[in-house]
Design a protein around this motif. Structure first.
Motif, PDB file in Angstrom:
ATOM      1  N   GLY A  71       9.615  31.475  87.637  1.00 56.42           N
ATOM      2  CA  GLY A  71       9.791  32.261  88.993  1.00 56.42           C
ATOM      3  C   GLY A  71      10.097  32.896  89.053  1.00 56.42           C
ATOM      4  O   GLY A  71       8.760  33.993  87.919  1.00 56.42           O
ATOM      5  N   PRO A  72       9.923  34.402  89.759  1.00 56.42           N
ATOM      6  CA  PRO A  72       9.657  35.175  89.966  1.00 56.42           C
ATOM      7  C   PRO A  72       9.210  36.726  89.216  1.00 56.42           C
ATOM      8  O   PRO A  72       8.544  38.031  88.426  1.00 56.42           O
ATOM      9  CB  PRO A  72       9.622  36.300  91.485  1.00 56.42           C
ATOM     10  N   TYR A  73      11.395  36.491  87.901  1.00 57.83           N
ATOM     11  CA  TYR A  73      10.925  37.449  87.030  1.00 57.83           C
ATOM     12  C   TYR A  73      10.989  36.562  85.923  1.00 57.83           C
ATOM     13  O   TYR A  73      12.566  35.672  85.557  1.00 57.83           O
ATOM     14  CB  TYR A  73      12.234  38.406  87.012  1.00 57.83           C
ATOM     15  N   PRO A  74      10.173  35.601  85.100  1.00 60.64           N
ATOM     16  CA  PRO A  74      10.721  35.486  83.779  1.00 60.64           C
ATOM     17  C   PRO A  74      11.274  35.391  82.583  1.00 60.64           C
ATOM     18  O   PRO A  74      11.151  36.971  82.731  1.00 60.64           O
ATOM     19  CB  PRO A  74       9.161  34.517  83.752  1.00 60.64           C
ATOM     20  N   ALA A  75      12.477  35.133  82.234  1.00 63.74           N
ATOM     21  CA  ALA A  75      12.861  35.879  81.226  1.00 63.74           C
ATOM     22  C   ALA A  75      14.348  36.667  82.162  1.00 63.74           C
ATOM     23  O   ALA A  75      14.253  37.937  81.025  1.00 63.74           O
ATOM     24  CB  ALA A  75      12.624  35.706  79.979  1.00 63.74           C
ATOM     25  N   GLY A  76      13.684  37.195  83.285  1.00 69.69           N
ATOM     26  CA  GLY A  76      15.155  38.670  83.937  1.00 69.69           C
ATOM     27  C   GLY A  76      13.881  40.149  83.428  1.00 69.69           C
ATOM     28  O   GLY A  76      14.157  40.426  83.081  1.00 69.69           O
ATOM     29  N   LEU A  77      12.391  39.422  83.228  1.00 67.73           N
ATOM     30  CA  LEU A  77      11.241  40.315  82.830  1.00 67.73           C
ATOM     31  C   LEU A  77      10.170  41.304  84.372  1.00 67.73           C
ATOM     32  O   LEU A  77      10.266  40.133  85.749  1.00 67.73           O
ATOM     33  CB  LEU A  77      10.385  40.391  82.235  1.00 67.73           C
ATOM     34  N   GLY A  78      10.444  42.545  84.597  1.00 68.33           N
ATOM     35  CA  GLY A  78      10.226  42.643  85.740  1.00 68.33           C
ATOM     36  C   GLY A  78       8.519  42.316  85.230  1.00 68.33           C
ATOM     37  O   GLY A  78       8.005  42.438  84.738  1.00 68.33           O
ATOM     38  N   PRO A  79       7.830  43.206  86.772  1.00 65.98           N
ATOM     39  CA  PRO A  79       6.523  43.902  86.244  1.00 65.98           C
ATOM     40  C   PRO A  79       6.342  44.604  85.160  1.00 65.98           C
ATOM     41  O   PRO A  79       6.423  45.148  85.023  1.00 65.98           O
ATOM     42  CB  PRO A  79       5.804  43.597  88.122  1.00 65.98           C
ATOM     43  N   PRO A  80       4.602  44.316  85.044  1.00 66.48           N
ATOM     44  CA  PRO A  80       4.470  45.599  84.160  1.00 66.48           C
ATOM     45  C   PRO A  80       3.876  47.007  84.584  1.00 66.48           C
ATOM     46  O   PRO A  80       4.040  46.359  86.230  1.00 66.48           O
ATOM     47  CB  PRO A  80       2.683  44.690  83.711  1.00 66.48           C
ATOM     48  N   ALA A  94      14.411  53.359  97.886  1.00 63.77           N
ATOM     49  CA  ALA A  94      13.680  53.455  96.495  1.00 63.77           C
ATOM     50  C   ALA A  94      12.730  54.411  97.183  1.00 63.77           C
ATOM     51  O   ALA A  94      12.125  54.526  95.617  1.00 63.77           O
ATOM     52  CB  ALA A  94      13.792  52.303  96.008  1.00 63.77           C
ATOM     53  N   ASP A  95      12.077  53.963  97.777  1.00 60.27           N
ATOM     54  CA  ASP A  95      11.449  55.096  98.120  1.00 60.27           C
ATOM     55  C   ASP A  95      10.397  56.755  98.325  1.00 60.27           C
ATOM     56  O   ASP A  95      10.053  57.083  98.491  1.00 60.27           O
ATOM     57  CB  ASP A  95       9.931  54.410  99.070  1.00 60.27           C
ATOM     58  N   ALA A 109      10.272  48.841  93.583  1.00 59.81           N
ATOM     59  CA  ALA A 109       9.836  47.061  94.307  1.00 59.81           C
ATOM     60  C   ALA A 109       9.991  47.145  95.944  1.00 59.81           C
ATOM     61  O   ALA A 109       8.436  46.399  96.236  1.00 59.81           O
ATOM     62  CB  ALA A 109      10.630  46.254  93.529  1.00 59.81           C
ATOM     63  N   ASP A 110      10.696  47.915  96.382  1.00 55.88           N
ATOM     64  CA  ASP A 110      10.735  48.115  97.924  1.00 55.88           C
ATOM     65  C   ASP A 110      12.125  49.022  98.168  1.00 55.88           C
ATOM     66  O   ASP A 110      12.267  49.407  97.157  1.00 55.88           O
ATOM     67  CB  ASP A 110      10.709  46.710  98.385  1.00 55.88           C
ATOM     68  N   PRO A 111      11.465  49.542  99.587  1.00 60.07           N
ATOM     69  CA  PRO A 111      12.738  50.833  99.817  1.00 60.07           C
ATOM     70  C   PRO A 111      13.656  50.533  99.678  1.00 60.07           C
ATOM     71  O   PRO A 111      14.230  51.706  99.771  1.00 60.07           O
ATOM     72  CB  PRO A 111      12.028  50.368 101.531  1.00 60.07           C
ATOM     73  N   VAL A 116      14.959  48.432  93.321  1.00 63.49           N
ATOM     74  CA  VAL A 116      13.868  49.289  92.394  1.00 63.49           C
ATOM     75  C   VAL A 116      13.865  48.504  91.140  1.00 63.49           C
ATOM     76  O   VAL A 116      14.705  47.283  90.980  1.00 63.49           O
ATOM     77  CB  VAL A 116      14.505  50.661  91.474  1.00 63.49           C
ATOM     78  N   VAL A 117      13.186  48.314  90.312  1.00 58.59           N
ATOM     79  CA  VAL A 117      12.723  47.437  89.292  1.00 58.59           C
ATOM     80  C   VAL A 117      12.586  48.189  87.455  1.00 58.59           C
ATOM     81  O   VAL A 117      11.651  49.168  87.340  1.00 58.59           O
ATOM     82  CB  VAL A 117      11.698  46.317  89.668  1.00 58.59           C
TER      83      VAL A 117
END
Length: 784
Positions: A138-147, A186-187, A210-212, A215-216
């Motif tokens: 999935g897009p957020y493996p293990a509930g983790l966000g991007p680096p 958010a932006d 993440a987008d307007p 947040v992530v």
């Protein structure tokens, strides 16, 4: 419980390229032993055998195979794969260890094991994740966000110490996952001096936009918060055990096994005389299950388990008649005559390998309908793997260790995080509880600890070297059958243990069971003696049998009972006129004519020794027996009709096949042959490609799952591919297409031959190959 394959020490051959360009390149450089290890760890890749190593790589990248492999991962290895997937591709082991705040040694070990499973490929400083693995996680493996997009201007620990408490509350809510939160604007522009918790986090880089509207939480922040919360996922949770004397465990297991064998035997005997009907929808009706429970003198839950055990092991089945019934199979007779240890092994082995779930009987499905015993609704493919998981975990403890169910469930969640989570989580937990209960009923465990026969059973199932025969281990624990009873003066007989089959059938015919326990008490009654006489026995045969099998003399009251019933037996004979009653004693017939209980038979005397009745012979027999007489049926020729019931048996039946959730474990000889075939097929593929250089790629015939995976990859990457396509006449043509969408078994693509968009049926696509080597990987070579 080992959840991963043993590390392959020399996975790559000396001639392998140092930097593979794809998974197929990686596999082509593996040694034969490494390929055997892959096929052993992922047996779905071995059957049927792939045409070559390129096709093997494509099959290893399909959705179904990847999901199976992920389901086998324990928590630390799954977390490592999730972090690798969350990092930018390609990545390095050092980056993974840093993100997880874990030692390089542990991370390197986990990465190597994931590479051995073909879920990762590439060297330690150039790691790639299969695209299908990323899709599965999935897009957020293990509930983790991007680096993090950019390094923090201060150490993370220091920033967290400076963060205002409301800001820490925001982070703690996002840390378990999902890492995304909805926020207006958010932006927005934020200042580091802001006192707003959200703006403070955005300004210091602890949250990202993440987008307007969202947040992530960055990967590094989430992992740090989890480790600070004390989540240690690298070691299995401890089991809470209570030591019990091994001898006590063995005795309890033997006692339970003897009881379940008795219940299965009595079920077969009862259904052989009076088979219950099969429901129109399949299965055993609620009333019939309740009647069976009463017959066995157990509750309905245990009756359901016994019924499912007998059915799954092939001892009872649908007889296949126009009005079908559940009846014993011919295998039941063979089983009944076998040694007790082998009879136990037969049913216990099926239980471990089977997928029937007695615990579901009586529950309701999504439509509110009751799930019946023996119906398809109580079959669950996951049951077999759960039973293996539970017994394997119990086998890690010493003999006599009784494991706490709660701690066992926690350990299994660590072992199988994907299987125990999501929509199957509740079912998995229920299956664990039912497995523990059923294992105790079967004698696989005793007092909560794995019994010696249970340990032999799981060792045999897992192919452990030197595993003992479970039947031989159980045999000494079972009470030995006895060939005698003890006749008592109060018209009872005591069986001091389980009876040998012939004597058990004799006692079931001539006496009724009064109580069970360590010894079984039988009672002789006029009805039980008459039952034997109706079956064609004589009084002398009955008394001789009792004298032969009793260690005590035949008591006088029992002789009187048998003699009295025998004298009265057959004094009345009932035949068909519409019906008639005949007797050599005219006074007895006069008594019947005057008895009010016989009025519904509308008796009329035809002669001093004959009375006519306006009822069927069966009704006349039942009424006269209710009056206290002992009539017998008479044939039109005047002969006594023996009313011994015939034993019902089904035609030859195979036991039901378990619902397969995992492919069978391949043998070493088969795996070695598959690897030789892969090498030969790959050499032929390489030779063909060299011969056809400049004429377009070779299009090897692939199975539908591989074809679909290659087309999905082409859609995802926007690649141009060659396809072989069979038209309505069966002629195969080659086309260059740009796949755009796959839906409902059809791929929509831009066809360069016709310069238009058209649809192709996936089942008619015979092969797929890249049309532009600089843009598309070779067939089966899923890059990151």
């Amino acid at each position: 419980m080992p959840s991963q394959p043993r590390r392959t020490t020399s996975r790559r051959s000396a001639a392998a390229p140092s930097l593979p360009r794809s998974l197929a390149d990686e596999l082509r450089g593996w040694t034969d032993d490494a390929l055997v290890g892959l096929l052993l760890a992922r047996p779905d890749l071995a059957a049927p055998a792939a045409a070559d190593i390129t096709s093997l790589a494509a099959r290893a990248s399909t959705r179904a195979s990847v999901h199976r492999a992920l389901d086998r991962l324990d928590t630390p290895r799954l977390r490592t794969l999730e972090v690798v997937s969350a990092l930018p591709q390609p990545t390095a082991v050092g980056a993974v260890a840093g993100a997880m705040r874990q030692s390089m040694a542990a991370t390197t070990e986990h990465v190597a094991e994931l590479r051995d499973l073909a879920l990762l490929w590439g060297p330690d400083d150039d790691l790639h994740v299969l695209r299908t693995v990323q899709d599965a996680l999935g897009p957020y493996p293990a509930g983790l966000g991007p680096p993090l997009d950019a390094p923090l201007d201060q150490p993370l620990e220091e920033l967290l110490r400076q963060a205002p408490p409301p800001a820490l509350d925001v982070l703690e809510r996002l840390a378990p996952g999902p890492p995304v939160g909805a926020v207006n604007r958010a932006d927005r522009t934020v200042e580091r001096s802001s006192t707003n918790p959200l703006e403070w986090l955005l300004a210091h880089g602890l949250l990202a936009v993440a987008d307007p509207g969202h947040v992530v939480l960055p990967l590094e922040v989430g992992l740090h918060l989890r480790s600070a919360a004390g989540e240690d996922e690298t070691t299995p949770p401890p089991l809470q055990v209570r030591d019990r004397p091994p001898a006590l465990v063995a005795r309890a297991a033997g006692s339970a096994a003897a009881e379940v064998l008795r219940l299965v035997g009595e079920l077969g005997d009862a259904w052989g005389l009076a088979p219950p009907p099969v429901l129109r929808s399949g299965g055993l009706g609620v009333r019939e299950l309740r009647r069976t429970a009463s017959l066995l003198d157990v509750d309905e839950a245990l009756a359901a388990f016994v019924v499912e055990l007998a059915y799954g092991s092939g001892l009872v089945a649908d007889d296949g008649e126009v009005g079908p019934s559940w009846a014993p199979t011919p295998a039941f007779d063979v089983w009944s005559e076998g040694p007790a240890g082998q009879r136990w092994h037969h049913v216990a082995e099926w239980w471990l390998a089977g997928t029937r779930v007695a615990g579901l009987v009586g529950s309701r499905d999504d439509r509110g309908s009751v799930r019946n015993a023996l119906s398809p609704d109580v079959d669950r493919a996951l049951a077999h793997q759960v039973r293996v998981d539970v017994l394997t975990e119990l086998a890690t403890e010493a003999a006599g260790a009784s494991v706490d169910p709660g701690s066992l469930l926690t350990r299994l969640h660590w072992r199988r995080p994907r299987r125990t989570g999501g929509r199957l989580g509740a079912l998995y937990d229920d299956l664990v509880r039912w497995t523990l209960r059923e294992a105790e009923l079967l004698g696989v465990t005793g007092r909560g600890a794995l019994s010696p026969p249970g340990r032999a059973l799981i060792d045999q199932a897992l192919g452990a070297p030197g595993a003992a025969d479970p039947a031989d281990v159980m045999a000494p624990l079972l009470p030995q059958p006895v060939d005698h009873v003890l006749l008592q003066a109060d018209l009872t007989a005591v069986a001091p243990g389980p009876l040998v089959p012939d004597l058990a059938r004799t006692m079931a015919l001539i006496a009724d069971v009064e109580s069970r326990g360590g010894a079984t008490v039988y009672r002789f009654t006029p009805d039980s003696v008459r039952r034997a006489l109706d079956a064609g026995w004589t009084s002398s045969r009955l008394l001789d049998a009792l004298a032969r099998h009793s260690r005590t003399p035949v008591p006088q009251p029992l002789e009187y009972l048998v003699g009295d019933v025998a004298r009265r037996h057959g004094q009345l004979r009932v035949g068909r006129a519409s019906s008639y009653v005949q007797s050599d004693d005219p006074a007895l017939l006069e008594q019947l004519l005057a008895d009010r209980r016989c009025r519904r038979l509308r008796l009329r005397q035809l002669a001093p020794t004959v009375v006519a009745a306006q009822a069927e012979p069966t009704e006349v027999l039942e009424t006269l027996r209710d009056v206290g007489l002992a009539p017998v049926a008479e044939s039109p020729g005047g002969e006594v009709v023996i009313t011994r019931p015939d034993l019902v048996r089904t035609p030859l039946r195979e036991p039901p096949r378990p619902t397969a959730s995992e492919p069978p474990r391949p043998t070493p000889a088969y795996l070695a042959a598959v690897v030789r075939s892969l090498r030969t097929g790959q050499q032929a593929t390489d030779d063909e490609e060299r011969r056809s250089a400049g004429k377009g790629p070779r299009l090897p015939v692939t199975d539908p799952s591989v074809t679909l995976a290659l087309l999905r990859d082409a859609v995802a990457s926007g690649s141009r591919v060659w396809i072989g396509y069979a038209d309505a006449t069966g002629r195969t043509e080659r086309r260059v297409v740009d796949p755009l969408r796959i839906d409902g078994g059809r791929v929509t693509a831009f066809d360069h031959g016709t310069q238009g968009v058209r649809g192709f049926s996936v089942h008619r696509v015979t092969g797929v190959a890249p049309a532009d080597g600089a843009h598309v990987d070779r067939p089966g070579e899923n890059s990151a």
